[in-house]
Each structure stands twice: as structure tokens, then as C-alpha cells.
Design a protein around this motif. Sequence first.
Motif, PDB file in Angstrom:
ATOM      1  N   ALA A 161       1.632   3.598 -14.920  1.00 14.43           N
ATOM      2  CA  ALA A 161       1.669   1.933 -14.945  1.00 14.43           C
ATOM      3  C   ALA A 161       2.090   1.201 -13.677  1.00 14.43           C
ATOM      4  O   ALA A 161       1.657   0.137 -13.403  1.00 14.43           O
ATOM      5  N   ALA A 162       3.165   1.761 -13.053  1.00 13.91           N
ATOM      6  CA  ALA A 162       3.711   1.234 -11.653  1.00 13.91           C
ATOM      7  C   ALA A 162       2.673   1.157 -10.584  1.00 13.91           C
ATOM      8  O   ALA A 162       2.690   0.066  -9.969  1.00 13.91           O
ATOM      9  N   PHE A 163       1.667   2.253 -10.686  1.00 14.75           N
ATOM     10  CA  PHE A 163       0.707   1.956  -9.698  1.00 14.75           C
ATOM     11  C   PHE A 163      -0.228   1.025  -9.991  1.00 14.75           C
ATOM     12  O   PHE A 163      -0.575   0.015  -9.112  1.00 14.75           O
ATOM     13  N   HIS A 164      -0.729   0.712 -11.148  1.00 13.05           N
ATOM     14  CA  HIS A 164      -1.613  -0.561 -11.413  1.00 13.05           C
ATOM     15  C   HIS A 164      -0.642  -1.768 -11.409  1.00 13.05           C
ATOM     16  O   HIS A 164      -1.274  -2.834 -10.946  1.00 13.05           O
ATOM     17  N   ARG A 165       0.437  -1.803 -11.576  1.00 11.27           N
ATOM     18  CA  ARG A 165       1.173  -3.121 -11.456  1.00 11.27           C
ATOM     19  C   ARG A 165       1.341  -3.185  -9.916  1.00 11.27           C
ATOM     20  O   ARG A 165       1.140  -4.637  -9.638  1.00 11.27           O
ATOM     21  N   THR A 166       1.548  -2.285  -9.276  1.00 12.14           N
ATOM     22  CA  THR A 166       1.595  -2.696  -7.865  1.00 12.14           C
ATOM     23  C   THR A 166       0.304  -3.255  -7.312  1.00 12.14           C
ATOM     24  O   THR A 166       0.491  -4.368  -6.433  1.00 12.14           O
ATOM     25  N   VAL A 167      -0.744  -2.789  -7.770  1.00  7.85           N
ATOM     26  CA  VAL A 167      -1.850  -2.922  -7.348  1.00  7.85           C
ATOM     27  C   VAL A 167      -2.217  -4.422  -7.602  1.00  7.85           C
ATOM     28  O   VAL A 167      -2.580  -5.233  -6.722  1.00  7.85           O
ATOM     29  N   VAL A 168      -2.247  -4.773  -8.976  1.00  7.12           N
ATOM     30  CA  VAL A 168      -2.493  -6.236  -9.372  1.00  7.12           C
ATOM     31  C   VAL A 168      -1.482  -7.111  -8.636  1.00  7.12           C
ATOM     32  O   VAL A 168      -1.880  -8.344  -8.317  1.00  7.12           O
ATOM     33  N   ALA A 169      -0.213  -6.628  -8.448  1.00  3.63           N
ATOM     34  CA  ALA A 169       0.762  -7.770  -7.564  1.00  3.63           C
ATOM     35  C   ALA A 169       0.238  -8.088  -6.551  1.00  3.63           C
ATOM     36  O   ALA A 169       0.692  -9.243  -6.119  1.00  3.63           O
ATOM     37  N   ALA A 170      -0.494  -7.296  -5.795  1.00  5.00           N
ATOM     38  CA  ALA A 170      -0.859  -7.306  -4.465  1.00  5.00           C
ATOM     39  C   ALA A 170      -1.862  -8.396  -4.536  1.00  5.00           C
ATOM     40  O   ALA A 170      -2.024  -9.141  -3.472  1.00  5.00           O
ATOM     41  N   THR A 171      -2.422  -8.898  -5.633  1.00  3.30           N
ATOM     42  CA  THR A 171      -3.285 -10.055  -5.591  1.00  3.30           C
ATOM     43  C   THR A 171      -2.627 -11.385  -5.375  1.00  3.30           C
ATOM     44  O   THR A 171      -3.225 -12.381  -4.828  1.00  3.30           O
ATOM     45  N   GLY A 172      -1.208 -11.434  -5.754  1.00  4.37           N
ATOM     46  CA  GLY A 172      -0.334 -12.774  -5.602  1.00  4.37           C
ATOM     47  C   GLY A 172      -0.509 -13.511  -6.755  1.00  4.37           C
ATOM     48  O   GLY A 172      -0.132 -14.738  -6.523  1.00  4.37           O
ATOM     49  N   ASN A 173      -1.416 -13.049  -7.612  1.00  2.00           N
ATOM     50  CA  ASN A 173      -1.658 -14.114  -8.860  1.00  2.00           C
ATOM     51  C   ASN A 173      -0.886 -13.668  -9.813  1.00  2.00           C
ATOM     52  O   ASN A 173      -1.012 -12.578 -10.566  1.00  2.00           O
ATOM     53  N   ASP A 174       0.250 -14.300 -10.194  1.00  2.00           N
ATOM     54  CA  ASP A 174       1.263 -13.921 -11.343  1.00  2.00           C
ATOM     55  C   ASP A 174       0.745 -14.074 -12.602  1.00  2.00           C
ATOM     56  O   ASP A 174       1.159 -13.295 -13.650  1.00  2.00           O
ATOM     57  N   SER A 175      -0.281 -14.877 -12.917  1.00  2.00           N
ATOM     58  CA  SER A 175      -0.794 -15.103 -14.097  1.00  2.00           C
ATOM     59  C   SER A 175      -1.678 -13.791 -14.728  1.00  2.00           C
ATOM     60  O   SER A 175      -1.497 -13.298 -15.701  1.00  2.00           O
ATOM     61  N   LEU A 176      -2.428 -13.260 -13.469  1.00  2.00           N
ATOM     62  CA  LEU A 176      -3.360 -12.321 -13.744  1.00  2.00           C
ATOM     63  C   LEU A 176      -2.336 -10.979 -13.983  1.00  2.00           C
ATOM     64  O   LEU A 176      -2.658  -9.993 -14.951  1.00  2.00           O
ATOM     65  N   LEU A 177      -1.261 -10.821 -13.219  1.00  2.00           N
ATOM     66  CA  LEU A 177      -0.373  -9.768 -13.185  1.00  2.00           C
ATOM     67  C   LEU A 177       0.412  -9.763 -14.716  1.00  2.00           C
ATOM     68  O   LEU A 177       0.289  -8.657 -15.382  1.00  2.00           O
ATOM     69  N   THR A 178       0.548 -10.847 -15.143  1.00  2.00           N
ATOM     70  CA  THR A 178       1.149 -10.995 -16.559  1.00  2.00           C
ATOM     71  C   THR A 178       0.259 -10.713 -17.525  1.00  2.00           C
ATOM     72  O   THR A 178       0.740  -9.889 -18.771  1.00  2.00           O
ATOM     73  N   LEU A 179      -0.985 -11.096 -17.572  1.00  2.00           N
ATOM     74  CA  LEU A 179      -1.779 -10.914 -18.599  1.00  2.00           C
ATOM     75  C   LEU A 179      -2.077  -9.312 -18.546  1.00  2.00           C
ATOM     76  O   LEU A 179      -2.151  -8.720 -19.726  1.00  2.00           O
ATOM     77  N   LEU A 180      -2.414  -8.569 -17.374  1.00  2.00           N
ATOM     78  CA  LEU A 180      -2.720  -7.127 -17.403  1.00  2.00           C
ATOM     79  C   LEU A 180      -1.538  -6.559 -18.002  1.00  2.00           C
ATOM     80  O   LEU A 180      -1.570  -5.529 -18.358  1.00  2.00           O
TER      81      LEU A 180
ATOM     82  N   LEU B 168       0.821  -1.248   0.013  1.00  2.00           N
ATOM     83  CA  LEU B 168       0.023   0.063   0.126  1.00  2.00           C
ATOM     84  C   LEU B 168       0.991   1.220   0.133  1.00  2.00           C
ATOM     85  O   LEU B 168       0.377   2.267  -0.768  1.00  2.00           O
ATOM     86  N   ALA B 169       2.033   1.287   0.812  1.00  2.00           N
ATOM     87  CA  ALA B 169       2.905   2.229   0.565  1.00  2.00           C
ATOM     88  C   ALA B 169       3.568   2.610  -0.782  1.00  2.00           C
ATOM     89  O   ALA B 169       4.004   3.868  -1.113  1.00  2.00           O
ATOM     90  N   GLU B 170       3.887   1.460  -1.156  1.00  2.00           N
ATOM     91  CA  GLU B 170       4.256   1.474  -2.784  1.00  2.00           C
ATOM     92  C   GLU B 170       3.413   2.163  -3.767  1.00  2.00           C
ATOM     93  O   GLU B 170       3.764   3.120  -4.504  1.00  2.00           O
ATOM     94  N   VAL B 171       2.043   1.814  -3.525  1.00  2.00           N
ATOM     95  CA  VAL B 171       1.068   2.344  -4.359  1.00  2.00           C
ATOM     96  C   VAL B 171       0.737   3.844  -4.097  1.00  2.00           C
ATOM     97  O   VAL B 171       0.846   4.797  -4.789  1.00  2.00           O
ATOM     98  N   LYS B 172       1.075   4.495  -2.826  1.00  2.00           N
ATOM     99  CA  LYS B 172       1.085   5.772  -2.507  1.00  2.00           C
ATOM    100  C   LYS B 172       2.213   6.469  -3.067  1.00  2.00           C
ATOM    101  O   LYS B 172       2.101   7.586  -3.495  1.00  2.00           O
ATOM    102  N   HIS B 173       3.284   5.760  -3.173  1.00  2.00           N
ATOM    103  CA  HIS B 173       4.665   6.369  -3.654  1.00  2.00           C
ATOM    104  C   HIS B 173       4.156   6.679  -5.095  1.00  2.00           C
ATOM    105  O   HIS B 173       4.891   7.863  -5.369  1.00  2.00           O
ATOM    106  N   HIS B 174       3.750   5.880  -5.743  1.00  2.00           N
ATOM    107  CA  HIS B 174       3.448   6.165  -7.230  1.00  2.00           C
ATOM    108  C   HIS B 174       2.440   7.035  -7.436  1.00  2.00           C
ATOM    109  O   HIS B 174       2.433   7.993  -8.311  1.00  2.00           O
ATOM    110  N   LEU B 175       1.429   7.329  -6.291  1.00  2.00           N
ATOM    111  CA  LEU B 175       0.420   8.272  -6.515  1.00  2.00           C
ATOM    112  C   LEU B 175       0.884   9.669  -6.476  1.00  2.00           C
ATOM    113  O   LEU B 175       0.765  10.435  -6.967  1.00  2.00           O
ATOM    114  N   ASP B 176       1.751   9.711  -5.285  1.00  2.00           N
ATOM    115  CA  ASP B 176       2.611  10.984  -4.979  1.00  2.00           C
ATOM    116  C   ASP B 176       3.577  11.316  -6.230  1.00  2.00           C
ATOM    117  O   ASP B 176       3.533  12.639  -6.605  1.00  2.00           O
ATOM    118  N   ALA B 177       4.346  10.501  -6.930  1.00  2.00           N
ATOM    119  CA  ALA B 177       5.133  10.717  -7.986  1.00  2.00           C
ATOM    120  C   ALA B 177       4.273  11.280  -9.160  1.00  2.00           C
ATOM    121  O   ALA B 177       4.540  12.102  -9.902  1.00  2.00           O
TER     122      ALA B 177
END
Length: 248
Positions: free
Chosen positions: A144-163, A119-128
Motif C-alpha cells: 500500500a505504501a509503495f502505491h501511495r508514494t507513486v501516486v503522491a509523486a503526481t502532486g495531485n492530492d485529490s487523485l491521491l485521496t481518491l485512490l 523514487l528512493a522511497e518507492v524502492k525502499h518499500h519494494l525492498d521491504a
Amino acid sequence: MSLTDKAIERIRELIRTGALPPGSKLPPEPELAAQLGLSRNLAREAVKALAVARVLEVRRGDGTYVTSLEPSLLFEGLGGAVELLQTDSAALLDLMEVRRLLEPAATGLAATRITDDQLAEVKHHLDAMREARADVEQLNAHDAAFHRTVVAATGNDSLLTLLEGISGRTLRARIWRGLVDDEAGGRTLAEHEAIFLALSTRDAALSQAAALLHVTNTQRWLQEHVRSAEPPLRSTARRPLRTTSHPR
């Protein structure tokens, strides 16, 4: 079906049936060709094609192996394939439709699994993003990094790679949006702020709704502009982002 396609299918069948499980080594080329009932040239072409698809791995001086066949590995080629699509409206809008189906659900799932550090990483990208409002390239990189961090938080690598594969293509659309729409910066920041606030409360439904609103707004904008006679999406040159609105 070409002879090369038939050779590819025969190797894939060996993998599907377990004759060549993940991590196993393929027979030497002459033996493989004889086993497939094809010429060595066809066997070689099939191996090359499957190596590009991450199904096989050619190790110089060692041989050819079946990869782990993990979904995240096999999906890695999606981004490259998507980048080869022509920049016509139908292809771009189709990809945005897929993103609209997947990303809100992923964001909702992330709300139930995201850690404090993520969550702190998401905020970092939002501030940036706020700080980069005058720099289109930096704004979109952190977007792009904001959304990648959010999807990575699901723990689903397949979903992350698709998006990731889909977003690689739509990144240029977001850049174009910032270049031609003088209100896009403020709206985008406000939408990302809403996503972050929803995630911070760990509210899955609210997070999904915030992400759906964000993707839908982008999709609607594209429907209005991509089909019109606007400049092509290929240009990503750095130009000032004209913004007058502020996040609410």
C-alpha cells in the motif's frame, strides 16, 4: 427528500452561491434556523451532517465555519464510506474497476514528475516487500505504501485521496490473495519491480503499462475467486505466505 435533507441542501446552496464562502463563520443557530426557514433542531442536524462530510467545522466555544472545501479534504470521507460497503463481489469488483481506470494513468503521470527522493522511497518499500514475503501483514502494508508514494509523486492530492480510499478496501483483498494463492507473492513482487523500473526511466507510457498489468492481474484474480465459494475477505489474520516463485 426529508426535512433534514432540505436543510442540508439550503446550507449547501448558501455555500455554492458564495453567501458562505470557504473559511466563513455561520450565523448563530437561532439566526441560521430563521434564515433557512426551519426549526433549530433541523438546522442543528444539517450542520452535524455537513460537519461529518467535512463541509463544515464545528469549533467548540467559537462557532461553526465553512472549511477550505479543498478537494482532498472533501474526499477524505471516501475511505470511510467505502469501508462500510458489504463484502459482496459486485461492490469489490466495481472498486477494482475504478482503480484500474485511475491508477495506471496516475502512475504514468508520476513518471514525469517523480523526484529522486520519491523514487528512493518507492524502492525502499519494494525492498521491504521482498524481505516481508513470510509476513502477510507487512507485505501488504509496504504494498500500500509503495502505491501511495507513486501516486503522491503526481502532486495531485485529490487523485491521491481518491485512490487511498479505494485501496483501503482492496487491501483486504490483497491479503486474502496472499493467503490463498501460493504464487501471489512472487507475481506481486515481479509486477512491482516492473513498475519501479519503468518509473526509474521516467517513461510515462511504460510506467502506465506496468501499472495496468498489475491492477489487471489483481482484477482478473478477483473475478475468478471472489465470486466462488472462497472464505470471506474480513479475515486479516497473520499466516505464512506460501511462495515458491521469484520476481523475474
